[in-house]
Design a protein around this motif. Structure first.
Motif, PDB file in Angstrom:
ATOM      1  N   PRO C  61     -35.069 -26.542 -12.686  1.00  0.00           N
ATOM      2  CA  PRO C  61     -34.861 -26.147 -11.289  1.00  0.00           C
ATOM      3  C   PRO C  61     -34.545 -24.658 -11.198  1.00  0.00           C
ATOM      4  N   GLU C  63     -32.432 -23.370  -9.605  1.00  0.00           N
ATOM      5  CA  GLU C  63     -30.974 -23.200  -9.632  1.00  0.00           C
ATOM      6  C   GLU C  63     -30.362 -24.523 -10.032  1.00  0.00           C
ATOM      7  N   GLU C  64     -29.447 -24.485 -10.948  1.00  0.00           N
ATOM      8  CA  GLU C  64     -28.894 -25.720 -11.483  1.00  0.00           C
ATOM      9  C   GLU C  64     -27.433 -25.503 -11.864  1.00  0.00           C
ATOM     10  N   TYR C  66     -24.104 -26.506 -13.562  1.00  0.00           N
ATOM     11  CA  TYR C  66     -23.791 -27.443 -14.655  1.00  0.00           C
ATOM     12  C   TYR C  66     -22.319 -27.460 -15.014  1.00  0.00           C
ATOM     13  N   GLU C  82     -23.245 -31.766 -14.131  1.00  0.00           N
ATOM     14  CA  GLU C  82     -24.693 -31.955 -13.987  1.00  0.00           C
ATOM     15  C   GLU C  82     -24.934 -33.090 -13.018  1.00  0.00           C
ATOM     16  N   ILE C  84     -28.182 -35.237 -12.531  1.00  0.00           N
ATOM     17  CA  ILE C  84     -29.591 -35.485 -12.834  1.00  0.00           C
ATOM     18  C   ILE C  84     -29.921 -36.937 -12.545  1.00  0.00           C
ATOM     19  N   LEU C 116     -29.984 -30.437 -20.435  1.00  0.00           N
ATOM     20  CA  LEU C 116     -30.267 -30.556 -19.000  1.00  0.00           C
ATOM     21  C   LEU C 116     -31.748 -30.771 -18.781  1.00  0.00           C
ATOM     22  N   ARG C 120     -33.740 -34.245 -17.525  1.00  0.00           N
ATOM     23  CA  ARG C 120     -34.613 -34.217 -16.350  1.00  0.00           C
ATOM     24  C   ARG C 120     -36.006 -34.701 -16.706  1.00  0.00           C
ATOM     25  N   PHE C 259     -23.751 -21.786 -12.718  1.00  0.00           N
ATOM     26  CA  PHE C 259     -25.108 -22.322 -12.613  1.00  0.00           C
ATOM     27  C   PHE C 259     -26.069 -21.463 -13.414  1.00  0.00           C
ATOM     28  N   CYS C 261     -30.120 -20.117 -13.308  1.00  0.00           N
ATOM     29  CA  CYS C 261     -31.197 -19.976 -12.343  1.00  0.00           C
ATOM     30  C   CYS C 261     -32.329 -19.186 -12.988  1.00  0.00           C
TER      31      CYS C 261
END
Lengths: 275, 155, 338, 661, 324
Positions: C61, C63-64, C66, C82, C84, C116, C120, C259, C261
């Motif tokens: 993504p 932006e994520e 975690y 997270e 997911i 991560l 996903r 995060f 990104c």
């Protein structure tokens, strides 16, 4: 645990902070339960202090020290600046270890020449401590260490007192210019290395310091007939992940965070000089 | 005090950030104080040397962080301690005000007023009327960073 | 397992899929088509060959978050954060899916795996979609991609006249089709109307290119090639095989989050160190890095060129400095003759 | 992380009455970087300051936040206290929890959270404070007075008497100003020239005063203590050193022009002194009317001048000088009533303004002091004075009162009666304003002893009929229409700012009100200071004034200037702008908007590839910078920042304030 | 294939080759063809051979002036082909002190407006093989034959309401001027947006900006974005976070537009460069429109001597807020 997020730091605590020089401090860090992780000399760790962020630092303590990790940190940016402002007991985040570390196995049985400048002593110190702890594995040890001024030398008492006391070990200190109360050598590190005139025979040279110093040390070692395989250095790059994914620290196909930061000169010569 | 609670409860109180120039409007605020006038505590003042110091980015930051209204106050045109700061900010902030309105902010969310050091009454009035207008409009969600809000709700 | 669904029934299928978890698919967003989560009323565009930005967003993504942190005095609490969940990616074209497989090599195969990404990836059911018409910018043929088939898909979809043929290739795929229940009809006797999709032929000669480039880091080609580059990040963000990221904190001294990104190697700050030194200080170094990464560094590690010929950089680079320009320049054509 | 100490003042019950001090102290302890928090009843007291200094030392504090009254009140007090403990004073921040909090909010429930928010913001800002040093600036021991009227003369004399050199710049050929044009002064009726000319001469002869007549200020740069001024001395075409003021030249000069001094009611020669008592008594040649300059022939003055002082080749000269202080005393103009068509001004020679009428009385004026009509040379028997022409007229002119008209009208009516005993005066007024020592008595005398008919009302129309002027108006007390057949009408035209006041304001860097009268720094407490340090104002350039008021203001301005000049060094502004040159792109937009010309381009060298590249960036002169910060806003890249109010400090305040809702 | 208009390319080449080959300029910034007939990309010409590649057709949209920022570090004198917008961009750089007039020779190209490939495709309704142009008309070569269209209907958005197609500054004008245009619909979208309610407008922008990738193509292509370090990248303070939150989207785009107040030359390169077609020019045009309304007509880039509106003021300026 393979499913753990490699980017997730663990909690650590600062035991104490010592001021080494006007812009360098040494932080002693301990994990929740003692050592946060095992590591080898030359490896690095990500320290984080939200909301300022994360940055990578080389571990300066020897792996044989089982009490804590030590980091000698120069105040150059946001994270390092914030770390400088901390007080003992402050908790931070840590993850690692990252990188390949020094080839301690390959160095076995060799005489060792350590050449450090300023904050560059930080990774060397880990290796030097390791070698002292495994003294029988290594031959003669020479340590050349210099800085701009006596005030800019880090771990002064340790270098001067403990290291110099070790068997078969010589410590050569130098500063860039004359200073009152300084009775050691005066001159730049590369020049001093040339003057000391080390023989390359059965020797491995490990150097770390500011880029300009390294450049001239390499020239000096070349003149002393050290072959590139005999010379080892470490690199510093901007890093975000530490695991070869975020894309910043590559030299060609090699990722400094993962495949470095320790390189022999012949390895480095084969890579794009993008550092 | 939880911001989230504040906003859902009937007693929601807006946050108004006011940037006041040191020489006129901030002093006007001082006069409002010494004259024991009253205005809502929703208004919190940040002192700047001059309305010319007022970077529109500060306004956007305030909205990001949860301000429901932003009021910039400076010396009346002609009265600038620095001669031309408010003339410059008049142009900048006029253009900027129109821009944020174009982006969908209600005109009341961002205001500029000239308040002199002798206008304690005007200071109190403007602060009151700004608060009332914002109360009528309700909380500002535009540009508010949802992440900051989740943070502030726990403070 | 093969199933068929009438095209007009697709919205129902999507709705039912979306009810079980996020469903990503090509959605018309104003003038562009983007791979985005399905919402009631979304305008799905299966006919667009290429979305403006690749579907890598689903797995990596932009932006994520975690981690969350809380500080109080000297205490610092670090909490994994997270989020997911199982998702479906519907309508991933063969080139884009091949690109995802290239990301897999970095994020899953290369040690240590990125948890991560891996999670996903495992949680995503991919419905591949064969291409019936090429976009003028497509040149996947050059990279040996078959526009008619995405081998890595859990379900392969083929648009037919008035209907869509869905072929489950994996257990995940089967489960997806089974979930759909009555919406799908048996398609075991159906065959895909495979068209021979001819994409643009630039006459590229990729044979031995990575090996050849090994010695060309200092090649004068770079002194010319980069010049038109504006230094924006369009190419890297639309590219399905670009995967660089940044890590940033958001919050204050009390609490906040961390995060990662998307980031771009085309930006000067990407490699700038705290002290001010920047190993890739100029546009030349950065352009070289990007193309060398695609054409030499990645292949050196993973044995294939990190380009699938999706054509997004050809379409989106504001100054048409795309990978074909680069390959041609490096392959001994235009620039070298100077 | 900083080590911040927070100190909260009860201010008796002024703060503690509405702000829960304990809660506030507790909350402060949790702010980032705060290692110490305390409170005290009166923090500004000796004891209170001691608490701060002690705590700084004991807790090794490097930042201090005080929650007290307005920083405009006691910021300096606390900064000094911090400095006493060895802390740079600029590392202290004030949270205004009195004027902006406890005094304006009703109860603890309202004021306490706000006080905490303000303190949190102050702590967030303080964390980013840097040690600052205010520059120490030299003071040039010389003053400039702009304007050589009575205000300028008085200010110059006072400054000169204190031992400082003063230059008076006067744009006319002689000093004297408006006062020189007056006949007698109210309410004592002493002769204006008789009291003014000795002062003019004193100024001319004072060893510390230099007269720069027929000169104008061209440029003012610099700042308090060091104003660098360019003065343009216009060519007189007469060598002032040789000239003896004998008068032969203007006697012989064949060409004439309208006399400015006589308000255009008389002619003067092309080579002239504006009036008989002019100082310096050195004529000027008016190029516009001089035959030689117009047509290249004549040269009579040159031939006739005994000391051969005429010099047609003379050029304008620019004098550059540095001054420590400037007094602006540029005076006023009279409104041209032509804009009010109903009064017929300009249509008929017997419709005059107050100042014109003043010249009619004067022995050296256009009528030689005989009070006669300009139309036929006969003495006026019925004179109508109309007040407030352009003053107190919201709809058409200025809102303000011109202040002097009521009194000079009474004076002129009295003088008229004395010169023309059978004359009858009528005064149309809105209100009669006679504030001032002896003023009311004077005006009463005019009405009662000199048979002046005061009529509250307005004039709607004036028009000539036969050999007189018909004045039609309304008596607003009785609401009756009035018609007077007058011989002469005198319009008390408004006192307005000089036409070039906006230009002068821009030149010296002071601002003015909407009528272009210069603004004082504070209407009550700083009546002669301006917002620009080192520049003072005196006289009618600030607002309409009579002579005594003008003179006192001039002396006040002089005292302020003297105070400034007597200082060895001045403390400059510590919060100045600063350029990060490595990031500066050199667009110089900051230079364009800087009101103090504190920003200049400078060329720097940077490494580029294997060589060096030169490029232009901005540079701030901290002595000139006054810290407005407008440049920091103009700079899109944030490459220029304002110390003490930096971008990150203000952003930190915003973040902190928004945290605490 | 598109009609290459050999004649006009030759004319351009003729004009510049003498200067380039004669050493009057060290570099010529022009255009060459890209992979496709509908792409013309920047050309950095230093030799006769380079000049062979020169293109001047209906797809030379890239604004070349911006390249001066970098190229002037390496060259003493540069020739640039400038359309109307490129010339205004040059003036913008001149006003920002980024270039010196005597470092550059400008070859003015009165511009008929550049064509939009997407519009062409749309018009063709299928595969488009090429186009030919004549007298304001475009003939599309499609598989089934030919189709004709008005040229004005096929222009890039940025060219549609161009008011100044002729270079405002040049050393040599290579073709006869097009003349000033009305640009009647220049503010049409802005006005439509102004008509909306605040909620609708916010919704509009939130949706449009949600596509933003933060690729900064808009910034990099822009002649008013000449900062060495953009506020976006600054660390202290951190004006702009990297997250793709609506709040950060607005921050970037409002500030980007605001920084162009009175400075944006309305070349539309931002919007053209945007890979996700965000209507960025409308933000810029809103500011142009407002500045014109409030502080008098000002067309940035037309006259380098005219003071930009945010660098000056009049004491009697109006305000967009109550001044009572």
């Amino acid at each position: 645990m393979s499913s753990a997020n490699v980017l997730m730091p663990q909690q650590a605590t600062i035991l104490d902070i010592t001021e080494e020089t006007p812009d360098i401090k040494t932080l002693r860090v301990v994990g929740k339960e003692g050592m946060p992780f095992d590591f080898m000399p030359g490896q690095c760790a990500m320290l984080s202090l939200p909301p300022v962020g994360e940055a990578i630092f080389s571990i300066t303590s020897s792996p044989t020290c089982r009490e804590c990790l030590e980091f000698s940190i120069k105040d150059v940016g946001n994270v390092s600046g914030a770390l400088h402002g901390l007080v003992p007991g402050q908790q931070i985040g840590i993850r690692g270890p990252y990188g390949n570390g020094f080839p301690v196995e390959k160095m076995k049985g060799k005489d060792l020449l350590f050449i450090g400048g300023g904050i560059g002593l930080a990774p060397l110190r880990s290796l030097i401590g390791y070698c002292f702890a495994h003294r029988e594995d290594y031959g003669q040890i020479d340590i050349v260490y210099g800085a701009r001024s006596p005030a800019d030398l880090i771990r002064k008492s340790e270098v001067k007192e403990s290291w110099a006391e070790e068997p078969d070990t010589n410590v050569h200190l130098t500063v860039d210019a004359e200073f009152p109360d300084w009775d050691g050598n005066v001159g730049f590190v590369p020049t001093y290395v040339s003057e000391l005139g080390f023989s390359p025979e059965n020797k491995i040279a490990v150097t770390c310091g500011p880029p300009i110093m390294i450049k001239f040390v390499l020239q000096a070692l070349d003149k002393l007939k050290f072959s590139p395989e005999q010379v080892i250095t470490t690199l510093e790059m901007r890093m975000k992940c530490g695991v070869g994914k975020c894309g910043r620290c590559n030299l060609g196909p090699v990722y400094v965070c993962k495949d470095g930061p320790v390189f022999s000169l012949d390895q480095l010569n084969a890579l794009p000089a993008e550092y | 005090m939880s911001a989230a609670l504040n906003e859902t409860a009937a007693g929601w109180e807006p946050l108004i950030v006011s940037f006041c120039c040191n020489w006129c409007s901030y002093a006007g605020g001082d006069l409002a104080g010494t004259s024991r006038m009253s205005y809502p505590a929703n208004v919190k003042v940040i002192r700047v040397p001059c309305s010319g110091r007022m970077n529109p980015l500060f306004v956007l930051r305030a909205f990001q962080r949860g301000a429901d209204g932003v009021l910039v106050a400076g010396c009346h045109p002609g009265d600038c301690h620095y001669t031309s700061g408010n003339y410059q900010s008049r142009r900048r902030l006029s253009a900027f005000k129109r821009l944020v309105e174009f982006a969908g902010f209600e005109p009341e969310r961002f205001e500029v007023r000239w308040i002199s050091s002798s206008e304690g009454d005007k200071f109190a009035e403007e602060m009151t009327s700004m608060t009332e207008k914002i109360k009528a409009l309700g909380p500002n969600r535009k540009m508010r960073d949802a992440r900051w809000q989740s943070v502030t709700s726990k403070v | 397992m093969k199933k068929v669904i009438a095209r007009e029934k697709l919205p129902e299928l999507w709705k039912s899929l979306a009810a079980k978890g996020p469903l990503f698919l090509p959605i018309q967003e104003g003038p562009v088509v983007l791979f985005q989560p399905w919402q009631e009323g979304a305008e799905i565009n299966l006919d667009a060959v290429n979305t403006a930005v690749s579907p890598k967003d689903v797995f990596l993504p932009r932006e994520e978050t975690y981690m969350q942190y809380r500080c109080s005095g000297k205490q610092l609490e670090l909490i994994p954060a997270e989020n997911i969940e199982p998702v479906t990616a519907f309508g991933v074209h063969p080139c884009d899916l091949k690109a995802v497989e290239m990301l897999d090599k970095v994020y899953i195969d290369q040690d240590p795996p990125d948890a991560l990404y891996k999670k996903r990836r495992e949680n995503t059911t991919v419905v591949g979609l064969s291409c019936s018409e090429p976009d003028p910018f497509c040149f996947c043929n050059e990279f040996g991609v078959d526009p008619a088939d995405a081998p890595g898909a859990d379900v392969m979809a083929h648009l037919k006249n008035g209907s869509v043929l869905l072929e489950a290739r994996t257990d995940k795929g089967k489960a997806l089709l089974e979930q759909a229940g009555d919406l799908l009809q048996d398609g075991s006797k159906e065959t895909a109307e495979v068209k021979d999709v001819k994409t643009a032929d630039f006459g590229l000669n990729l044979e031995g290119l990575p090996e050849n480039l090994k010695e060309r880091f200092e090649d004068p080609v770079w002194d010319e090639l980069y010049k038109s580059c504006l230094g924006c990040g369009v190419c890297t963000y639309v590219c399905p095989t670009c995967y660089c990221f940044d890590v940033e904190d958001f919050g204050h001294e009390g609490e906040g989050q961390r995060f990662r990104c998307w980031d771009s190697c085309m930006y000067g700050h990407f490699t700038a160190m705290a002290g001010g030194h920047n190993p890739r200080a100029g546009r030349k170094e950065r352009v070289r890095q990007r193309f060398m990464h695609k054409l030499q560094y990645y292949p050196e590690i993973f044995n294939e060129i990190a380009c699938v010929g999706c054509g997004r950089c050809l379409r989106s680079c504001p100054v048409n400095l795309d990978i074909v320009q680069a390959i041609k320049a490096l392959g001994g054509e235009t620039v070298e003759q100077r | 992380m900083p080590r911040t100490g927070v100190f909260i003042c009860h201010c008796g019950s002024n703060i503690a009455g509405t702000v829960d001090i304990d809660k506030t102290v507790e909350a402060s302890r949790n702010f980032p970087g705060v290692v110490h928090a305390d409170e005290y009843r009166y923090l500004c007291s000796e004891m209170g300051q001691d608490i701060i200094t002690k705590a700084i030392k004991e807790n090794d504090l490097d930042r201090v936040v005080v929650g007290t009254c307005s920083p405009r009140m006691h910021e300096n007090t606390f900064r000094k206290a911090a400095a006493e403990a060895g802390l740079n004073p600029y590392l202290l921040e004030v949270a205004n929890i009195r004027e902006h909090c406890s005094w304006v909010h009703k109860d603890m429930e309202e004021a306490t959270p706000k006080a905490i928010a303000l303190l949190r913001a102050a702590a967030a800002k303080a964390a980013l404070n840097e040690a600052l040093e205010a520059p120490r600036l030299d003071v040039e021991k010389r003053a400039l007075v702009i304007g050589g009227g009575i205000a300028g003369i008085q200010a110059a004399l006072d400054i000169a008497e204190a031992g400082y050199v003063v230059d008076i710049v006067e744009k006319d050929p002689s000093i004297g100003g408006r006062m020189a044009q007056l006949e007698k002064t109210f309410p004592t009726l002493d002769c204006s020239a008789c009291i003014l000319t000795p002062k003019m001469v004193e100024a001319a002869q004072h060893p510390n005063i230099n007269l720069l007549t027929y000169s104008e200020v061209d440029e003012v740069k610099g700042f308090v203590g060091q104003f660098d001024v360019k003065i343009k001395q216009k060519a007189r075409y007469v060598d002032p050193v040789k000239c003896t003021g004998c008068g032969i030249c203007w006697e012989k000069c064949p060409s004439k022009a309208s006399s400015e001094f006589e308000m255009g009611l008389a002619k003067r020669k092309s080579i002239y002194v504006p009036f008989a008592q002019a100082v310096p008594m050195v004529p000027v040649i008016d190029r516009d009317s001089c035959l030689y300059f117009r047509k290249g022939r004549c040269q009579i003055c040159e031939q006739e001048c005994p000391p051969q002082a005429i010099d047609y080749e003379q050029q304008d000269e620019i004098i550059e000088r540095r001054y420590g202080a400037i007094v602006v005393a540029t005076g006023f103009d009279q409104l041209d009533p032509t804009i009010y068509g109903e009064y017929g001004y300009g249509q008929h020679p017997d419709i005059l303004t107050g100042l014109e009428f003043e010249r009619i009385f004067n022995a050296s004026g256009p009528t030689g002091g005989k009070v006669v009509k300009l139309s036929d040379g006969k003495p006026p028997k019925k004179v109508v004075f109309i007040q407030c022409i352009g003053s107190r007229d919201k709809a058409r002119g200025m809102n303000y009162c011109s202040k002097i008209c009521c009194m000079y009208t009474a004076k002129q009516a009295i003088l008229l009666k004395e010169k023309v005993p059978d004359a009858k005066s009528y005064v149309f007024y809105i209100d009669v304003r006679t504030g001032g020592k002896g003023y009311e008595e004077f005006q009463r005398r005019a009405a009662e002893e000199y048979d002046v008919a005061y009529m509250r009302g307005q004039v709607g129309k004036i028009f000539p009929e036969d050999d007189h002027l018909v004045v039609r108006g309304i008596d607003s007390l009785t609401n009756r229409n009035i018609e007077i057949k007058a011989d002469m009408v005198v319009l008390a035209a408004a006192t307005v700012a000089r036409a070039d006041a906006p230009e002068v304001g821009r030149l010296v860097g002071i601002n003015s009100d909407s009528y272009h009268f210069f603004n004082e720094a504070h209407p009550k407490l700083k009546p002669v200071e301006t917002h620009t340090a080192g520049i003072f104002i005196a006289g009618a350039c600030q607002a309409p004034k009579d002579i005594p008021e003008t003179v006192s203001q001039a002396s006040a301005a002089a005292v302020k200037a003297i105070g400034l000049l007597s200082k060895e060094k001045l403390q400059g502004e510590a919060c100045t702008a600063e350029v990060i040159q490595s990031e500066c792109s050199g667009c110089l937009n900051c230079e364009a908007i800087c009101p103090y010309t504190a920003i200049t381009p400078v060329e720097i060298e940077e490494r580029y590839k294997d060589g060096v590249l030169k490029r232009t960036v901005a540079e701030v002169n901290p002595a000139l910078c006054q810290g407005c910060g407008s440049c920091a806003v103009t700079c899109r890249s944030g490459s220029i920042n304002l110390k003490g109010f930096s971008n990150d400090q203000i952003m930190a305040e915003v973040d902190a304030i928004c945290l605490q809702r | 294939m598109a009609e290459r208009n050999i004649e006009s390319v030759n004319k351009v080449r003729e004009a510049v080759s003498q200067d380039l080959l004669g050493g009057r300029i060290d570099l010529l910034l022009g255009w060459e063809k890209g992979h496709y007939w509908w792409q013309s990309r920047p050309l950095f010409a230093r030799s006769e051979e380079d000049l062979e590649k020169l293109a001047w057709d209906s797809f030379c949209a890239v604004n070349l002036s911006r390249y001066l920022l970098e190229e002037l570090k390496d060259h003493d004198k540069i020739g640039v082909l400038v359309k109307g917008c490129d010339a205004r961009a040059f003036n913008r750089l001149l006003q920002d002190n980024m270039v010196k007039r005597d470092q550059v020779i400008l070859y003015g190209l009165p511009c008929p407006g550049m064509l939009d490939y997407n519009r062409l495709i749309e018009k063709a309704g299928g595969a488009l093989l090429g186009i030919t142009e004549e007298n304001g008309r475009v003939i599309l070569n499609i598989e089934s034959g030919e189709q004709e269209a008005q040229r004005d209907d096929l222009l890039l958005d940025k060219c549609k309401d161009c008011r100044y197609p002729d270079p405002a500054v040049y050393d040599q004008l290579l073709f006869s001027p097009q003349g000033e245009k009305e640009g009647p619909e220049r503010f049409k979208t802005v006005e439509e947006l102004e008509e909306m309610s605040a909620e609708e407008r916010f919704g509009y922008w939130e949706k449009e900006l949600s596509r933003c990738l933060r690729c900064y193509a808009c910034r990099q292509a822009c002649p008013f974005c000449s900062c060495r370090e953009c506020f976006v990248e600054q660390e202290n303070p951190r004006w702009q976070g990297r997250a793709y939150q609506p709040s950060e989207n607005f921050m970037f785009h409002l500030v980007r537009a605001y920084h162009g107040t009175g400075r944006c030359i309305d070349c539309g390169e931002c919007e053209r460069s945007c890979p996700v077609d965000i209507p960025l020019q409308e933000l810029n045009r809103k500011l142009i429109k407002d500045i014109n309304e409030l502080y008098g007509d000002y067309e940035a880039g037309l006259d380098a001597e005219q003071e930009p509106p945010l660098l000056t003021y009049r004491p009697d300026d109006p305000a967009a807020f109550s001044e009572k």
